[in-house]
Scaffold this motif. Structure first.
Motif, PDB file in Angstrom:
ATOM      1  N   ALA A 147       0.797  -1.488   0.013  1.00  0.00           N
ATOM      2  CA  ALA A 147      -0.172   0.177   0.173  1.00  0.00           C
ATOM      3  C   ALA A 147       0.961   1.490  -0.012  1.00  0.00           C
ATOM      4  N   ALA A 164      -4.516   1.828  -1.697  1.00  0.00           N
ATOM      5  CA  ALA A 164      -3.953   0.317  -2.386  1.00  0.00           C
ATOM      6  C   ALA A 164      -3.311   0.272  -3.471  1.00  0.00           C
ATOM      7  N   PRO A 198      -5.970  -1.252   0.742  1.00  0.00           N
ATOM      8  CA  PRO A 198      -5.887   0.096   1.878  1.00  0.00           C
ATOM      9  C   PRO A 198      -5.486  -0.320   3.451  1.00  0.00           C
TER      10      PRO A 198
END
Length: 437
Positions: free
Chosen positions: A45, A64, A71
């Motif tokens: 991420a 993400a 995320p």
């Protein structure tokens, strides 16, 4: 329907009696929270906060990094103290966001994007993606990607993996006993994404109370059923569970969707329900703190990012552990430092009074074939390990070494105490690395 088991497997000491009858305990973290940017399979991420920023509970701090990514959200309110490398339970170093907890636990407002009744399958998948839900049984595969097969109409079964076959772990069991409706609603949501799917709760038969509870809850549901499976390790491994429940087989080059199946862990489905119906991101999970060295073995509802040391201090120690494992004794990682954060895939901390592996030196193979008998993938672990020791990559691949699921059954059963799983696992990592290149 299949016979509820698979070929091979073992029956190790369960150790579940230490914590299975104790209610889940909620703990609030102290001090700093550490959020690794890689808590899932796929791309790391990407941080979207800077040092000095004030964040709230439930605020997104990483987006993400790609389609196969997820995320990450802050689980406390406080100030971003640093973005730096920290050590994980696996021993690897990883970029992490460190948040200093102000202990106010101020939250953002959670609400779903749409009322549930108005949601399409795409809306539900989008909610799961936005919430950062990943497989919480250990693999960490982003759930929204799992819910997006090329041909959703060919998915026949959504299987709730309730087997929890790893010794000592009881977090899924406590979820089933204390919050069964949460799990069932999560499974119903997952089933509703696929037009032709049925839901199956696959529960090992050493949990008769959970089986009875869910049979009662599903008695009036046409598309959800309970499937008791045989208590055996590694019953909860994805390939083994699919075969035990449906009789369908997959190999390492296939996905469960190729066999018309989607498999999700108990905690994952609970997170799916919260994401879709509440708009609440993945911020917590159940972690088992257990083992003969622990004073009060317990299941904790933990905010992701909490330090393992805090949990062990709450449970207490009866004596100095000979070995501490992140996870269970079959699939976990031995720790040399407790100052590591819990993540989305952190399932347990197991503290043992004996280190049986270190106490016994490996000796020569006696050709007993026990490793062959117990291998759930029907491989010949002894020959694979020999190929690794001779650095014979071709022989390893020719004997289907990449099909190994690294369950540890062969090492467990070997009377010569050969470290078969470790050797095979090392070669698999080398081969997977070459494939990526």
């Amino acid at each position: 329907m299949a016979r509820g088991t698979f070929t091979g497997g073992i029956h190790p000491y369960e150790g579940k009696e230490l914590s299975k009858d104790k209610p889940i305990k909620i703990v609030l973290p102290q001090g700093e929270l550490v959020y690794p940017v890689s808590q899932h399979i796929g791309a790391p991420a990407k941080p979207i906060v800077a040092v000095g920023d004030h964040v709230l509970t439930g605020q997104k701090i990483c987006e993400a990094g790609g389609f196969v990514s997820a995320p990450i959200f802050s689980t406390v309110s406080g100030t971003v103290k640093a973005i730096e490398k920290r050590r994980l339970a696996t021993g690897a170093m990883c970029d992490c966001i460190i948040v200093e907890n102000d202990e106010k636990y101020e939250e953002v407002e959670f609400k779903p994007a749409k009322p549930y009744e108005e949601m399409t399958a795409e809306d539900k998948i989008a909610a799961v993606r936005e919430a950062g839900v990943v497989g919480m049984g250990g693999a960490g595969f982003p759930t929204a990607v799992k819910f997006s097969p090329k041909e959703p109409d060919k998915i026949d079964y959504v299987i709730a993996n309730c087997s929890e076959c790893e010794p000592y772990l009881t977090s899924d069991y406590r979820r089933m006993i204390e919050e069964p409706e949460l799990l069932l609603e999560g499974l119903q949501i997952a089933v509703s994404i696929f037009p032709n799917a049925r839901g199956i709760l696959a529960i090992e038969d050493n949990k008769p109370d959970a089986i009875a509870k869910f049979k009662e809850l599903t008695k009036d549901l046409d598309n959800i059923s309970v499937k008791p499976v045989k208590t055996k390790y590694p019953e909860g491994a994805e390939r083994m569970l699919i075969y035990a429940v449906t009789g369908r087989e997959i190999n390492s080059s296939m996905l469960p969707a190729d066999a018309g199946c989607i498999v999700d862990n108990v905690d994952t489905l609970c997170a799916v329900r919260r994401a879709v119906m509440e708009g609440r991101p993945l911020m917590e999970r159940i972690v088992t703190i257990t083992g003969e060295a622990v004073e009060n073995p317990q299941n904790y509802k933990v905010r992701i990012g909490t330090n393992y040391r805090e949990l062990l201090e709450d449970a207490g120690l009866k004596c100095e552990p000979a070995k501490i494992i992140s996870g269970g004794p079959m699939m976990g990682f031995a720790l040399f430092d407790l100052d590591v954060p819990t993540t989305k895939t952190a399932s347990a901390l197991t503290c043992l009074t004996k280190d049986e592996v270190a106490a016994l030196e490996p000796s020569a193979c006696i050709n007993c074939a026990r490793c062959v008998e117990v291998c759930p993938e029907r491989l010949v672990p002894k020959n694979l390990a020999d190929a690794v020791e001779h650095n014979n990559e071709k022989a390893f691949l020719d004997m289907y070494g990449m099909e190994c699921c690294e369950c540890g059954c062969c090492s467990y059963i070997c009377p010569a105490r050969r470290q078969l799983t470790q050797l095979i696992k090392g070669m698999r990592k080398i081969q997977l690395g070459k494939r990526k290149k």
